[in-house]
Design a protein around this motif. Structure first.
Motif: not given
Length: 396
Positions: A159-162, A167-169, A224-226
């Motif tokens: 697990q690693i941060w994107p 939460t913002t984008r 693109i956005t989720v």
């Protein structure tokens, strides 16, 4: 198209200048695998090893053995790379490293599962060459892990941060779908009893890839956005990677050929045409690395460089689309990209291809033939693909 001329050109390039290069300069006889950081002359300039390149090398030489020439040296180097991966390149959580030391100590680990996909490709292709059932088991085990992560990131033990705060984008990239499409295509070839499962996964990948195509901008966006929308207020989210799009076009066309799917083939053609329009440099020739879908400045400083692999993928896609459609448009592009690539990247003095050119087509200084991202893969895959397609075309 003069098929005989191009067949001779590509066979000579593969057999005399590219396949022997890595066997001569890159094999690590002491620790196993390959030393992928080599300069223009093939001299090693860094001992650190790319995990991608161990997998890619294992796949590529196994694939050459299966499709081009039954050279035992091909299987020897492939096995050495796979053994090195098994012995040194898995973390305790089951994920793989990105780079390691020459003797296999971990250096870096990354979010994306590309190290794993190249491991899968190496094992399944080696299984196809040798019938080694352990390699089939290894490929299936890691494929299941990759697919679980693809379906739900919560399944990723690492697990690693994107790159951006979700939460913002919250964004998603096209690359994972594209590479999984290719890996699944290869798995299906050798693991035939699970064909229906692989077909279903390929359907998922294609559906996801199509979401990245934005018709009004004639562009395939890298991210693109989720919730499947384009986010055009930020420079990084407007990025087009013509090389990725050409590679994607080739994978889509391959699957269209496999299924005899005219609708999918039409989409592959659309992706190719927009990619080559967006990417071709009308001033100096060659394919640019990044473009902005709105024609605005690009943040990445290497955006107007010419890299080897987009040209390989443009050659692959243009020839396959010509083979499948008979449209002279694709034959013309095959010849045009071939002429640029062979006159700028290919090196007949020392062998192999340069990796990076400036926009004007001159190699960066000092030039290199291999590093963390470049090794025995895109060039030889392209050369071998073209040889196979030209032989099919000449037999009809």
């Amino acid at each position: 198209m003069d098929i005989k001329k191009y067949l001779s050109l590509y066979e000579t390039e593969l057999d005399e200048y590219c396949a022997p290069f890595w066997l001569k300069y890159a094999v690590d006889e002491k620790d196993g695998g390959i030393l992928n950081c080599v300069d223009e002359k093939g001299e090693v300039y860094s001992l650190d090893k790319s995990v991608w390149m161990q997998g890619r090398c294992g796949y590529m030489y196994s694939h050459l053995y299966n499709t081009h020439k039954k050279d035992p040296e091909y299987l020897k180097i492939a096995k050495s790379c796979i053994d090195f991966l098994d012995q040194h390149c898995f973390d305790a959580d089951g994920r793989m490293y990105f780079t390691v030391t020459h003797d296999g100590l971990p250096l870096r680990k990354r979010r994306y599962y590309f190290s794993e996909t190249f491991y899968i490709m190496a094992n399944i292709e080696y299984y196809g060459a040798t019938g080694d059932v352990e390699k089939l088991k290894n490929a299936k085990k890691v494929f299941d892990l990759v697919y679980a992560i693809y379906k739900d990131g919560a399944n990723d033990p690492f697990q690693i941060w994107p790159k951006t705060y979700p939460t913002t984008r919250a964004l998603k990239a096209m690359g994972p779908s594209m590479i999984l499409l290719n890996v699944t295509y290869i798995m299906r070839e050798f693991d035939k009893e699970n064909e229906e499962r692989y077909n279903a996964i390929i359907d998922e990948c294609i559906a996801e890839i199509k979401l990245h195509y934005i018709p009004e901008y004639h562009a395939m966006l890298e991210s693109i956005t989720v919730d499947n929308k384009a986010f055009l207020d930020s420079a990084p989210e407007r990025i087009i990677n013509p090389g990725h799009d050409l590679e994607c076009s080739f994978f889509l066309a391959q699957e269209a050929q496999y299924r005899n799917d005219k609708e999918l083939l039409a989409f592959a053609e659309l992706v190719f045409k927009d990619a080559i329009k967006n990417g071709w440099d009308e001033t100096y020739g060659g394919i640019l690395y990044f473009k902005d879908c709105l024609g605005k400045p690009v943040e990445a400083y290497e955006h107007d460089m010419k890299l080897w692999w987009p040209h390989n993928e443009g050659i692959n896609a243009s020839l396959l689309l010509f083979q499948l459609t008979g449209d002279k448009f694709y034959a013309d592009w095959f010849e045009k990209i071939t002429e640029y690539a062979f006159s700028h990247f290919s090196d007949h003095k020392y062998g192999e291809w340069y990796g990076y050119l400036r926009r004007d087509g001159k190699p960066t200084e000092p030039p290199c033939k291999g590093h963390t991202y470049k090794g025995p893969f895109h060039v030889m895959r392209c050369l071998n693909n073209v040889i196979g397609m030209l032989k099919e075309m000449s037999s009809k």
